[in-house]
Scaffold this active site. Sequence first.
Site, PDB file in Angstrom:
ATOM      1  N   HIS A 236      32.654  21.163  57.253  1.00 20.30           N
ATOM      2  CA  HIS A 236      31.716  22.291  57.186  1.00 20.30           C
ATOM      3  C   HIS A 236      31.814  22.974  55.817  1.00 20.30           C
ATOM      4  CE1 HIS A 236      32.576  22.517  61.741  1.00 20.30           C
ATOM      5  NE2 HIS A 236      31.346  22.062  61.623  1.00 20.30           N
TER       6      HIS A 236
ATOM      7  N   LYS B 162      28.857  26.497  76.200  1.00 22.69           N
ATOM      8  CA  LYS B 162      29.619  25.408  75.563  1.00 22.69           C
ATOM      9  C   LYS B 162      31.126  25.579  75.712  1.00 22.69           C
ATOM     10  CE  LYS B 162      27.276  22.855  71.931  1.00 22.69           C
ATOM     11  NZ  LYS B 162      27.296  22.545  70.492  1.00 22.69           N
TER      12      LYS B 162
ATOM     13  N   ARG C 241      26.664  13.307  58.884  1.00 22.09           N
ATOM     14  CA  ARG C 241      27.883  12.525  58.625  1.00 22.09           C
ATOM     15  C   ARG C 241      27.589  11.035  58.668  1.00 22.09           C
ATOM     16  NH1 ARG C 241      31.281  15.547  63.127  1.00 22.09           N
ATOM     17  NH2 ARG C 241      29.249  15.178  64.035  1.00 22.09           N
TER      18      ARG C 241
ATOM     19  N   SER D 229      35.019  19.110  64.655  1.00 25.08           N
ATOM     20  CA  SER D 229      35.836  20.173  65.261  1.00 25.08           C
ATOM     21  C   SER D 229      36.535  19.639  66.509  1.00 25.08           C
ATOM     22  CB  SER D 229      34.962  21.368  65.638  1.00 25.08           C
ATOM     23  OG  SER D 229      34.380  21.923  64.485  1.00 25.08           O
TER      24      SER D 229
HETATM   25  O1  PNS Z   1      27.730  22.707  65.293  1.00 24.94           O
HETATM   26  P1  PNS Z   1      26.700  22.249  66.290  1.00 24.94           P
HETATM   27  O2  PNS Z   1      27.202  22.481  67.690  1.00 24.94           O
HETATM   28  O3  PNS Z   1      26.266  20.823  66.042  1.00 24.94           O
HETATM   29  O4  PNS Z   1      25.414  23.179  66.057  1.00 24.94           O
HETATM   30  C1  PNS Z   1      24.292  23.057  66.890  1.00 24.94           C
HETATM   31  C2  PNS Z   1      23.311  24.236  66.681  1.00 24.94           C
HETATM   32  C3  PNS Z   1      24.029  25.563  66.811  1.00 24.94           C
HETATM   33  C4  PNS Z   1      22.701  24.150  65.312  1.00 24.94           C
HETATM   34  C5  PNS Z   1      22.194  24.075  67.754  1.00 24.94           C
HETATM   35  O5  PNS Z   1      22.781  23.899  69.010  1.00 24.94           O
HETATM   36  C6  PNS Z   1      21.256  25.273  67.810  1.00 24.94           C
HETATM   37  O6  PNS Z   1      20.505  25.522  66.896  1.00 24.94           O
HETATM   38  N1  PNS Z   1      21.305  26.024  68.923  1.00 24.94           N
HETATM   39  C7  PNS Z   1      20.499  27.193  69.136  1.00 24.94           C
HETATM   40  C8  PNS Z   1      19.486  26.957  70.250  1.00 24.94           C
HETATM   41  C9  PNS Z   1      18.221  26.293  69.739  1.00 24.94           C
HETATM   42  O7  PNS Z   1      17.560  26.794  68.849  1.00 24.94           O
HETATM   43  N2  PNS Z   1      17.863  25.147  70.350  1.00 24.94           N
HETATM   44  C10 PNS Z   1      16.650  24.420  70.005  1.00 24.94           C
HETATM   45  C11 PNS Z   1      16.860  23.426  68.896  1.00 24.94           C
HETATM   46  S1  PNS Z   1      16.565  21.829  69.487  1.00 24.94           S
END
Ligand code: PNS
Length: 165
Positions: A17, A41, A90, A128
Amino acid sequence: MLRAIYPGSFDPVTYGHYDIIRRSYKIVDELIVGVLNNKAKMPLFSVEERVKMLEEVTGKLPNVRIEPFDGLLVDFASRMEADVVIRGLRAITDFEYELQMSQTNHKLAPNVETMFLTTSIEYSYLSSTTVKEIAAFGGDLSQFVPEAVAVELKKKMHTNAKRRV
Ligand code: PNS
């Protein structure tokens, strides 16, 4: 003025990150690291703890700030008046999920673009989840997370182990 959001769970922030943060803050005017507060989560660290670790890790970088968010990413982007979402890629395994997410976000908010940075090769395996597993078994974290995060991980594992006794 280009304001970008780098969103994620950051449970906890890793060198992978940090690599994306330190490369992307240079190409935008302001970078907001958005920390998702998603209780479903079941994160290891609370959103406050994750924000604090990110603040510590990014402390020396100008034009970077850390903000928690919940709800839709596009709504957060609109509140923050951000034009761009940054995500790290990645490997090919990330691509399908990232493509779906960026296209959904673009449908919801056509003015918000997603920009991808490929993770530096030395962090392409890092997540993570694996970091938490290494921490749970008392492994050496020094190659994977900044020292401040390693300290917090060890504390958390210690507290959780005590709770189980
Ligand atoms: O680090 P991560 O868990 O891969 O991040 C995922 C994240 C936080 C970017 C994604 O889950 C997110 O944007 N969640 C907010 C809810 C949302 O907007 N969902 C619709 C997008 S498909």
